[in-house]
Design a protein around this motif. Sequence first.
Motif, PDB file in Angstrom:
ATOM      1  N   PHE A 480      -6.265   4.918  31.544  1.00  0.00           N
ATOM      2  CA  PHE A 480      -7.588   5.673  31.680  1.00  0.00           C
ATOM      3  C   PHE A 480      -7.224   6.956  32.150  1.00  0.00           C
ATOM      4  CE2 PHE A 480      -7.906   1.026  32.318  1.00  0.00           C
ATOM      5  CZ  PHE A 480      -9.095   0.705  31.423  1.00  0.00           C
ATOM      6  N   ASP A 481      -8.169   7.695  32.093  1.00  0.00           N
ATOM      7  CA  ASP A 481      -8.332   9.258  32.717  1.00  0.00           C
ATOM      8  C   ASP A 481      -8.433   8.779  34.382  1.00  0.00           C
ATOM      9  OD1 ASP A 481      -9.585  11.292  33.883  1.00  0.00           O
ATOM     10  OD2 ASP A 481      -9.284  12.227  32.078  1.00  0.00           O
ATOM     11  N   ALA A 482      -7.523   9.389  35.209  1.00  0.00           N
ATOM     12  CA  ALA A 482      -7.671   8.735  36.640  1.00  0.00           C
ATOM     13  C   ALA A 482      -8.776   9.442  37.231  1.00  0.00           C
ATOM     14  CB  ALA A 482      -6.094   9.251  37.213  1.00  0.00           C
ATOM     15  N   LYS A 483      -9.548  10.406  36.837  1.00  0.00           N
ATOM     16  CA  LYS A 483     -10.592  11.030  37.453  1.00  0.00           C
ATOM     17  C   LYS A 483     -11.779  10.420  36.791  1.00  0.00           C
ATOM     18  CE  LYS A 483      -8.235  15.543  38.654  1.00  0.00           C
ATOM     19  NZ  LYS A 483      -8.203  16.823  38.380  1.00  0.00           N
ATOM     20  N   THR A 484     -11.934  10.240  35.481  1.00  0.00           N
ATOM     21  CA  THR A 484     -13.407  10.138  34.922  1.00  0.00           C
ATOM     22  C   THR A 484     -13.387   8.503  34.711  1.00  0.00           C
ATOM     23  OG1 THR A 484     -12.606  10.559  32.593  1.00  0.00           O
ATOM     24  CG2 THR A 484     -13.234  12.233  33.759  1.00  0.00           C
ATOM     25  N   GLY A 485     -12.152   7.646  34.589  1.00  0.00           N
ATOM     26  CA  GLY A 485     -12.195   6.442  34.382  1.00  0.00           C
ATOM     27  C   GLY A 485     -12.272   6.186  32.673  1.00  0.00           C
ATOM     28  N   ARG A 486     -12.280   7.148  31.851  1.00  0.00           N
ATOM     29  CA  ARG A 486     -12.491   6.930  30.572  1.00  0.00           C
ATOM     30  C   ARG A 486     -11.100   6.372  29.982  1.00  0.00           C
ATOM     31  NH1 ARG A 486     -11.528  10.534  25.604  1.00  0.00           N
ATOM     32  NH2 ARG A 486     -13.289  10.150  24.110  1.00  0.00           N
ATOM     33  N   LEU A 487     -11.383   5.397  28.865  1.00  0.00           N
ATOM     34  CA  LEU A 487     -10.367   4.717  28.487  1.00  0.00           C
ATOM     35  C   LEU A 487      -9.381   5.700  27.442  1.00  0.00           C
ATOM     36  CD1 LEU A 487      -8.471   1.964  27.641  1.00  0.00           C
ATOM     37  CD2 LEU A 487     -10.305   1.592  26.001  1.00  0.00           C
ATOM     38  N   LEU A 488      -8.242   5.841  27.546  1.00  0.00           N
ATOM     39  CA  LEU A 488      -7.326   6.707  26.724  1.00  0.00           C
ATOM     40  C   LEU A 488      -6.537   6.068  25.647  1.00  0.00           C
ATOM     41  CD1 LEU A 488      -6.180   9.322  29.530  1.00  0.00           C
ATOM     42  CD2 LEU A 488      -8.357   9.400  27.903  1.00  0.00           C
ATOM     43  N   LEU A 489      -5.845   4.990  25.995  1.00  0.00           N
ATOM     44  CA  LEU A 489      -4.897   4.301  25.350  1.00  0.00           C
ATOM     45  C   LEU A 489      -4.601   2.847  25.539  1.00  0.00           C
ATOM     46  CD1 LEU A 489      -2.442   5.323  23.524  1.00  0.00           C
ATOM     47  CD2 LEU A 489      -1.150   5.219  25.636  1.00  0.00           C
ATOM     48  N   SER A 490      -4.447   2.142  24.470  1.00  0.00           N
ATOM     49  CA  SER A 490      -4.231   0.759  24.272  1.00  0.00           C
ATOM     50  C   SER A 490      -3.083   0.568  23.715  1.00  0.00           C
ATOM     51  CB  SER A 490      -5.393  -0.215  23.677  1.00  0.00           C
ATOM     52  OG  SER A 490      -5.126  -1.576  23.434  1.00  0.00           O
ATOM     53  N   LEU A 491      -2.169  -0.217  24.255  1.00  0.00           N
ATOM     54  CA  LEU A 491      -0.659  -0.385  23.540  1.00  0.00           C
ATOM     55  C   LEU A 491       0.030  -1.722  24.183  1.00  0.00           C
ATOM     56  CD1 LEU A 491       1.781   2.110  24.950  1.00  0.00           C
ATOM     57  CD2 LEU A 491      -0.138   1.670  26.172  1.00  0.00           C
ATOM     58  N   GLY A 492       1.103  -1.830  23.362  1.00  0.00           N
ATOM     59  CA  GLY A 492       1.756  -3.095  23.824  1.00  0.00           C
ATOM     60  C   GLY A 492       2.880  -3.392  22.662  1.00  0.00           C
ATOM     61  N   ALA A 493       3.772  -4.171  22.903  1.00  0.00           N
ATOM     62  CA  ALA A 493       4.800  -4.507  21.893  1.00  0.00           C
ATOM     63  C   ALA A 493       5.383  -5.911  22.079  1.00  0.00           C
ATOM     64  CB  ALA A 493       6.114  -3.656  22.152  1.00  0.00           C
ATOM     65  N   PRO A 494       6.095  -6.463  21.148  1.00  0.00           N
ATOM     66  CA  PRO A 494       6.856  -7.714  21.226  1.00  0.00           C
ATOM     67  C   PRO A 494       8.266  -7.262  21.585  1.00  0.00           C
ATOM     68  CG  PRO A 494       6.787  -7.190  19.065  1.00  0.00           C
ATOM     69  CD  PRO A 494       5.800  -6.052  19.764  1.00  0.00           C
ATOM     70  N   GLY A 495       9.217  -8.243  22.001  1.00  0.00           N
ATOM     71  CA  GLY A 495      10.647  -7.966  22.164  1.00  0.00           C
ATOM     72  C   GLY A 495      11.320  -8.568  23.161  1.00  0.00           C
ATOM     73  N   GLY A 496      10.852  -9.491  24.014  1.00  0.00           N
ATOM     74  CA  GLY A 496      11.361 -10.158  25.088  1.00  0.00           C
ATOM     75  C   GLY A 496      11.450  -9.018  26.191  1.00  0.00           C
ATOM     76  N   PRO A 497      12.603  -8.982  26.929  1.00  0.00           N
ATOM     77  CA  PRO A 497      12.530  -7.748  28.101  1.00  0.00           C
ATOM     78  C   PRO A 497      12.367  -6.466  27.440  1.00  0.00           C
ATOM     79  CG  PRO A 497      14.868  -9.086  27.745  1.00  0.00           C
ATOM     80  CD  PRO A 497      13.566  -9.815  26.797  1.00  0.00           C
ATOM     81  N   ALA A 498      12.948  -6.098  26.253  1.00  0.00           N
ATOM     82  CA  ALA A 498      12.882  -4.935  25.756  1.00  0.00           C
ATOM     83  C   ALA A 498      11.448  -4.474  25.484  1.00  0.00           C
ATOM     84  CB  ALA A 498      13.546  -4.969  24.210  1.00  0.00           C
ATOM     85  N   ILE A 499      10.505  -5.468  25.532  1.00  0.00           N
ATOM     86  CA  ILE A 499       9.018  -4.958  25.630  1.00  0.00           C
ATOM     87  C   ILE A 499       8.662  -3.856  26.574  1.00  0.00           C
ATOM     88  CG2 ILE A 499       6.638  -5.719  26.341  1.00  0.00           C
ATOM     89  CD1 ILE A 499       7.294  -8.549  25.277  1.00  0.00           C
ATOM     90  N   ILE A 500       9.271  -4.021  27.800  1.00  0.00           N
ATOM     91  CA  ILE A 500       9.041  -3.037  28.755  1.00  0.00           C
ATOM     92  C   ILE A 500       9.393  -1.579  28.343  1.00  0.00           C
ATOM     93  CG2 ILE A 500       9.892  -2.355  31.173  1.00  0.00           C
ATOM     94  CD1 ILE A 500      10.061  -5.501  31.695  1.00  0.00           C
ATOM     95  N   SER A 501      10.742  -1.502  27.720  1.00  0.00           N
ATOM     96  CA  SER A 501      11.362  -0.331  27.399  1.00  0.00           C
ATOM     97  C   SER A 501      10.292   0.224  25.947  1.00  0.00           C
ATOM     98  CB  SER A 501      12.750  -0.485  27.012  1.00  0.00           C
ATOM     99  OG  SER A 501      13.542  -0.849  28.005  1.00  0.00           O
ATOM    100  N   PHE A 502      10.381  -0.686  25.027  1.00  0.00           N
ATOM    101  CA  PHE A 502       9.443  -0.230  24.059  1.00  0.00           C
ATOM    102  C   PHE A 502       7.949   0.468  24.342  1.00  0.00           C
ATOM    103  CE2 PHE A 502      11.547  -3.624  21.494  1.00  0.00           C
ATOM    104  CZ  PHE A 502      12.657  -3.245  21.405  1.00  0.00           C
ATOM    105  N   THR A 503       7.187  -0.305  25.359  1.00  0.00           N
ATOM    106  CA  THR A 503       5.897   0.040  25.686  1.00  0.00           C
ATOM    107  C   THR A 503       6.566   1.488  26.597  1.00  0.00           C
ATOM    108  OG1 THR A 503       5.378  -2.066  25.807  1.00  0.00           O
ATOM    109  CG2 THR A 503       3.968  -0.347  26.901  1.00  0.00           C
ATOM    110  N   ALA A 504       7.057   1.655  27.326  1.00  0.00           N
ATOM    111  CA  ALA A 504       7.416   2.771  28.394  1.00  0.00           C
ATOM    112  C   ALA A 504       7.764   4.103  27.091  1.00  0.00           C
ATOM    113  CB  ALA A 504       8.486   2.572  29.161  1.00  0.00           C
ATOM    114  N   LYS A 505       8.520   3.841  26.123  1.00  0.00           N
ATOM    115  CA  LYS A 505       8.922   4.968  25.287  1.00  0.00           C
ATOM    116  C   LYS A 505       7.459   5.369  24.521  1.00  0.00           C
ATOM    117  CE  LYS A 505       9.420   4.146  21.114  1.00  0.00           C
ATOM    118  NZ  LYS A 505       9.933   3.680  19.533  1.00  0.00           N
ATOM    119  N   THR A 506       6.582   4.428  24.241  1.00  0.00           N
ATOM    120  CA  THR A 506       5.521   4.935  23.541  1.00  0.00           C
ATOM    121  C   THR A 506       4.574   5.680  24.547  1.00  0.00           C
ATOM    122  OG1 THR A 506       5.803   3.068  22.131  1.00  0.00           O
ATOM    123  CG2 THR A 506       3.786   4.151  21.979  1.00  0.00           C
TER     124      THR A 506
END
Length: 591
Positions: A480-506
């Motif tokens: 979300f926008d930290a000031k307005t609260g407006r939703l900006l992005l929805s995301l996620g991934a499969p991949g076991g523990p690699a999920i964390i890195s895949f999502t962070a990259k994106t």
Amino acid sequence: MPSIIRSKLILTLALGASLANAQDANLPEADTGLVPKPGWSYKREAVAAANPLAAEAGARILREGGNALDAVVAVQMVLNLVEPQSSGIGGGAFLMLSDGSKVQAWDGRETAPAAATPEMLLRPDGRPMGVAEGEGRVVATPGVLAMLQAAHASNGRLPWAKLMQPAIELAEQGFAVSPRLNKLLAQDRLLVRDEQARRYFFDTEGRPWPVGHKLKNPAFAAVLRRVAEQGAVVLQEGSAAQDIVKRVQARQGVLSEADLKAYKPLQREPICAVWRQQYKVCGFPPPSSGHLTLVQVLKLLDYGGAPTDPMQANGLPNAEWLHRYAEASKLAFADRALYIADPAFTPAPAGDWQSLLDEDYLKRRAALIGSKSMGQAVAGQPRAAVTALAPQRDQPEYGTSHISVIDAEGRGVAMTTTIEAAFGARIMSDGGTGLTGGFLLNNQMTDFSLRSREADGRLVANRIEPLKRPRSSMSPTLVFDAKTGRLLLSLGAPGGPAIISFTAKTLLATLAWGLTPQQAIDLPNALSMNTGPFYMERDRWPAELQEQMRERGHQIQQSELTSGLQAIQRTADGRLLGGADPRREGIVSGR
């Protein structure tokens, strides 16, 4: 899209890469090729899912007046059919929901059966069992259906029964076997051992149905018709529950009808963190390790001297950024291995999960990042926390599919859903119908630490205990926008523990580097999980850059790194930009 990225996407990776290579990086499913995706732009609403039929089912529900939560229910039911290797009603999920005024976190994670024991998945010599040896013992109590019903009761708009209809129609009329499903079936050597699965997925010669074969699932259609009328209780008691238990216990499992009946989904307090003073990043709390670890990586990068604009002329981040990304990941994964487990069984360090995100603590941790690889990192002590626990050893983790939805009213959902390994426990239930097909059961017990303690007697936080929820890496994320609260992005991934890195990259590539979701997802994957080498996606990184990483002390291993990212970004002018992973079959559907 930068021309270098598009040119790299034209390269299709060789089909049939070995499952062993994918599992080197603790990944859920083998590689089946790289197919370029165009990226999508919609004005009103969008659904991103791992299969076109599933994404279209969600878009259909939106067109019929449903909201984001309604759409995700329909998508999950269709994924059970068209992507059965990854998720379904025999598994679990974490769901993040923004209803426009608050953020909700719904926990449909599986639980260990009441008869589970800490050493139940160890061989006599003390080594962990694989899925094949564990058989029915690897099955945990499924929770996704009960969770979706509970979330729908609070947030849905259309009648529950209507949300089952797209999957019922596909199950009865049939759907075309996709190239990915065909390839994964051909590579799997365990699924054919299960009589119910063999009759459904394979011909009389034991060969997987060919691409394009019209596959019907009358058992699943019959189960969903009952679910439409009666709800999730269908899987918790009665003939479906009896069939699940019969099949699990016939394969040495301990799941009982009482476990199924007692399962309760939970609504938890999401964890939100402000990043770079611009963004409020919200994700799932423990038993997920995903969000805490992801936010640690983001902040450690900022505090640890990573270049803020690392993109080179070739469209890839430079070696200095990759080095610091690897080091930040090691530090975050070290904390993950020691501290994070089901909060009903393991207290947070210093009594507060936010202690892992304290600014002073992360700045101290970031100071450990130097010009060369630190080797394997050790966990820190947030707020001087003292623990008698031992860190969990590295072991394979699999699973998952991801769904993102943003509807016309600005509601957003990010749900990551799983049956753990590809095809789960390789046990198929017909739901007590006696018909062909049905649904696969999870092997989620292998997400626990299979060793409960170390040789010195210290216990592992994520050990098996009755009714406990296994630690997960699933990272459904809403930004979300930290000031307005407006939703900006929805995301996620499969991949076991690699999920964390895949999502962070994106997340980084969209919000920090200015790429579209599709461009961000298209970037080659690279990651460190603090145990073993620095993994780089096979044939996607220049040899010169790999050598620069070796000069910094990193051991490089190429792997398929088959992510399945889905993302939808809301722009300042209200458009919805969608991206789906070229490594899988997903699309973004909407209007």
